[in-house]
Design a protein around this motif. Structure first.
Motif, PDB file in Angstrom:
ATOM      1  N   ASP A  51       0.889  -1.186   0.036  1.00  9.15           N
ATOM      2  CA  ASP A  51      -0.092   0.204  -0.005  1.00  9.15           C
ATOM      3  C   ASP A  51       0.942   1.415   0.048  1.00  9.15           C
ATOM      4  O   ASP A  51       0.652   2.309  -0.574  1.00  9.15           O
ATOM      5  N   GLN A  52       1.913   1.274   0.714  1.00  6.94           N
ATOM      6  CA  GLN A  52       2.827   2.351   0.780  1.00  6.94           C
ATOM      7  C   GLN A  52       3.524   2.791  -0.462  1.00  6.94           C
ATOM      8  O   GLN A  52       3.586   3.809  -1.107  1.00  6.94           O
ATOM      9  N   LEU A  53       3.851   1.505  -1.248  1.00 12.28           N
ATOM     10  CA  LEU A  53       4.564   1.635  -2.339  1.00 12.28           C
ATOM     11  C   LEU A  53       3.382   2.101  -3.427  1.00 12.28           C
ATOM     12  O   LEU A  53       4.049   2.947  -4.260  1.00 12.28           O
ATOM     13  N   ASP A  54       2.268   1.631  -3.392  1.00  7.41           N
ATOM     14  CA  ASP A  54       1.428   2.332  -4.311  1.00  7.41           C
ATOM     15  C   ASP A  54       1.017   3.607  -4.191  1.00  7.41           C
ATOM     16  O   ASP A  54       0.947   4.226  -5.228  1.00  7.41           O
ATOM     17  N   SER A  55       0.956   4.242  -2.945  1.00  7.76           N
ATOM     18  CA  SER A  55       0.758   5.480  -2.995  1.00  7.76           C
ATOM     19  C   SER A  55       1.792   6.482  -3.274  1.00  7.76           C
ATOM     20  O   SER A  55       1.826   7.523  -4.041  1.00  7.76           O
ATOM     21  N   ILE A  56       3.095   5.855  -3.221  1.00 13.25           N
ATOM     22  CA  ILE A  56       4.254   6.619  -3.571  1.00 13.25           C
ATOM     23  C   ILE A  56       4.416   6.616  -5.300  1.00 13.25           C
ATOM     24  O   ILE A  56       4.436   7.673  -5.769  1.00 13.25           O
ATOM     25  N   LEU A  57       4.191   5.424  -5.799  1.00 14.75           N
ATOM     26  CA  LEU A  57       4.056   5.400  -7.211  1.00 14.75           C
ATOM     27  C   LEU A  57       2.838   6.211  -7.906  1.00 14.75           C
ATOM     28  O   LEU A  57       2.944   6.666  -8.926  1.00 14.75           O
ATOM     29  N   ASP A  58       1.893   6.166  -7.101  1.00 12.98           N
ATOM     30  CA  ASP A  58       0.439   7.061  -7.626  1.00 12.98           C
ATOM     31  C   ASP A  58       1.135   8.675  -7.692  1.00 12.98           C
ATOM     32  O   ASP A  58       0.695   9.316  -8.434  1.00 12.98           O
ATOM     33  N   ALA A  59       1.849   9.149  -6.554  1.00  8.93           N
ATOM     34  CA  ALA A  59       2.309  10.409  -6.477  1.00  8.93           C
ATOM     35  C   ALA A  59       3.299  10.804  -7.386  1.00  8.93           C
ATOM     36  O   ALA A  59       3.372  11.902  -7.967  1.00  8.93           O
ATOM     37  N   CYS A  60       4.067   9.795  -8.013  1.00  7.60           N
ATOM     38  CA  CYS A  60       5.239  10.184  -8.796  1.00  7.60           C
ATOM     39  C   CYS A  60       5.265   9.016 -10.186  1.00  7.60           C
ATOM     40  O   CYS A  60       5.914   8.111  -9.956  1.00  7.60           O
ATOM     41  N   PRO A  61       4.662   9.508 -11.192  1.00 13.48           N
ATOM     42  CA  PRO A  61       4.526   8.648 -12.419  1.00 13.48           C
ATOM     43  C   PRO A  61       5.819   8.002 -13.018  1.00 13.48           C
ATOM     44  O   PRO A  61       6.015   7.144 -13.441  1.00 13.48           O
ATOM     45  N   ASP A  62       6.864   8.975 -13.029  1.00 11.32           N
ATOM     46  CA  ASP A  62       8.161   9.012 -13.357  1.00 11.32           C
ATOM     47  C   ASP A  62       8.717   7.871 -12.705  1.00 11.32           C
ATOM     48  O   ASP A  62       9.588   6.959 -13.291  1.00 11.32           O
TER      49      ASP A  62
ATOM     50  N   ARG B 144      10.593   2.170 -12.131  1.00  8.97           N
ATOM     51  CA  ARG B 144      10.468   0.788 -11.551  1.00  8.97           C
ATOM     52  C   ARG B 144       9.913  -0.414 -12.359  1.00  8.97           C
ATOM     53  O   ARG B 144      10.532  -1.427 -12.463  1.00  8.97           O
ATOM     54  N   ASP B 145       9.012  -0.140 -13.348  1.00  9.20           N
ATOM     55  CA  ASP B 145       8.626  -1.023 -14.301  1.00  9.20           C
ATOM     56  C   ASP B 145       9.732  -1.177 -15.380  1.00  9.20           C
ATOM     57  O   ASP B 145       9.853  -2.522 -15.636  1.00  9.20           O
ATOM     58  N   LEU B 146      10.499  -0.287 -15.979  1.00  9.20           N
ATOM     59  CA  LEU B 146      11.600  -0.510 -16.551  1.00  9.20           C
ATOM     60  C   LEU B 146      12.775  -1.515 -15.960  1.00  9.20           C
ATOM     61  O   LEU B 146      13.333  -2.347 -16.433  1.00  9.20           O
ATOM     62  N   ALA B 147      12.807  -0.984 -14.862  1.00  5.87           N
ATOM     63  CA  ALA B 147      13.968  -1.839 -13.953  1.00  5.87           C
ATOM     64  C   ALA B 147      13.546  -3.217 -13.569  1.00  5.87           C
ATOM     65  O   ALA B 147      14.436  -4.174 -13.979  1.00  5.87           O
TER      66      ALA B 147
END
Length: 121
Positions: free
Chosen positions: A13-24, A29-32
């Motif tokens: 949940d914490q990771l999802d909220s961070i990724l939602d706040a920063c699309p870059d 992360r997806d590319l890595a």
């Protein structure tokens, strides 16, 4: 960079909220993860599309990494396809450097040679 299946619910949940706040960051992360899977599974045929996507869609640091890999493309592809590795040689070099540093200023070349030859690899 952990595999998503190993995260606890609160961490996810914490990771999802961070990724939602920063699309870059989400794109990075997806590319890595994609590059990591290609390297781990030795799928060199997917490398070109991954690097193209990184150059087109990735944030600036990811684009820089992809551009750097393109400078020596043949070495990157060979590293992903060939089963040869210089790991054993690098391990011996590291071992010798550690022995040398440990005896810096106290040992002559003859003693250094004895220490290197006396310790099994």
């Amino acid at each position: 960079m952990r595999h998503p299946d190993t995260l606890t619910d609160s961490k996810r949940d914490q990771l999802d909220s961070i990724l939602d706040a920063c699309p870059d960051l989400a794109t990075a992360r997806d590319l890595a993860h994609e590059f990591s899977a290609i390297a781990r599974e030795r799928r060199d045929q997917d490398l070109t599309s991954c690097m193209t996507r990184a150059l087109d869609q990735g944030p600036s640091p990811v684009q820089g990494f992809a551009a750097f890999l393109q400078n020596d493309w043949d070495a990157v592809v060979n590293g992903l396809t060939l089963s040869w590795s210089s790991g054993a040689v690098e391990g011996q070099v590291t071992r010798i450097k550690l022995i040398k540093r440990r005896s810096y200023g106290r040992a002559s070349f003859a003693l250094l040679r004895t220490l290197v030859l006396a310790q099994p690899p």
